[in-house]
Write an enzyme that holds these catalytic residues in place. Structure first.
Site, mmCIF file in Angstrom:
data_model
loop_
_atom_site.group_PDB
_atom_site.id
_atom_site.type_symbol
_atom_site.label_atom_id
_atom_site.label_comp_id
_atom_site.label_asym_id
_atom_site.label_seq_id
_atom_site.Cartn_x
_atom_site.Cartn_y
_atom_site.Cartn_z
ATOM 1 N N ASP A 19 1.394 50.099 39.603
ATOM 2 C CA ASP A 19 2.316 49.722 40.673
ATOM 3 C C ASP A 19 2.217 50.810 41.747
ATOM 4 O OD1 ASP A 19 4.462 48.311 41.820
ATOM 5 O OD2 ASP A 19 5.947 49.425 40.697
ATOM 6 N N LYS A 62 -0.776 45.758 41.027
ATOM 7 C CA LYS A 62 0.012 45.345 42.201
ATOM 8 C C LYS A 62 -0.357 46.286 43.349
ATOM 9 C CE LYS A 62 4.369 45.106 40.437
ATOM 10 N NZ LYS A 62 5.805 44.809 40.354
ATOM 11 N N LYS A 116 6.043 51.160 26.108
ATOM 12 C CA LYS A 116 5.827 50.082 25.160
ATOM 13 C C LYS A 116 5.005 48.975 25.796
ATOM 14 C CE LYS A 116 10.522 50.837 23.420
ATOM 15 N NZ LYS A 116 11.884 50.263 23.393
#
Ligand code: 5GP
Length: 174
Positions: free
Chosen positions: A101, A129, A41
């Site tokens: 990530d 990140k 989402k």
């Protein structure tokens, strides 16, 4: 234990950067149609804003993956929880992610769309990140590079909360 949210990226900065990404994508795909694959989402808010800033024809479809089980650490295994409705064969797929990530999700999806016969596959992420990368993935368009902290807002959740924040914030646990 209570949670405080500290603003990292305010709404106006996000809007300005998304407009730039949309302009760049429109230039790169001039004369073509792009097929945006929004990863649910988390990427939904970003994908909708980005789509509005793209001036070439856009097809948009949605897919849900999971590598997190309600916590803040990736399990490393990517599962498809909801697949596309449309066929990406022969399309200029752009995978739209909220954040990269470990890199496991985008690495997996990039290969998946190549295997499914996309004409081209690129990736756009709102946030990166890089400190936490486990696999080397080439991301074509990046909104912001951020430090190694757990962020919420603009689609990103913490235990399903905070997706509706209009900015990106850092969760601080007291
Ligand atoms: P990766 O597969 O690159 O490790 O992780 C990608 C997914 O992990 C993202 O789509 C997102 O759902 C989740 N994720 C990674 N970092 C964060 C974070 O700081 N905040 C939130 N809310 N989700 C994150």
């Amino acid at each position: 234990m209570s949670e405080n949210i500290r603003v990292l990226l305010p709404e106006d900065e996000l809007a300005a950067r998304i407009a730039e990404l949309g302009a760049q994508i429109s230039k790169d795909y001039e004369g073509e149609t792009v097929f945006l694959v929004c990863i649910l989402k988390g990427a939904s808010f970003f994908a909708c804003e980005l789509a509005k800033r793209i001036t070439v024809p856009v097809i948009i479809d949605f897919m849900a993956t999971s590598s997190y089980d309600g916590g803040t650490v990736s399990s490393g295994v990517v599962k498809i929880k909801k697949d596309l409705d449309l066929d990406p064969t022969g399309q200029n797929v752009i995978i739209v992610e909220d954040i990269i990530d470990s890199g496991n999700t985008l690495n997996y999806l990039g290969q998946l769309f190549k295997d499914r016969g996309a004409k081209s596959v690129r990736m756009v992420t709102m946030l990166d990140k890089p400190d936490r990368r486990e696999v080397d993935v080439h991301v074509d368009y990046t909104g912001f590079t951020i430090p190694d902290q757990f962020v919420v807002g603009y689609g990103l959740d913490y235990d399903q909360k905070y997706r509706n924040l209009p900015y990106i914030g850092i969760v601080e646990l007291d």
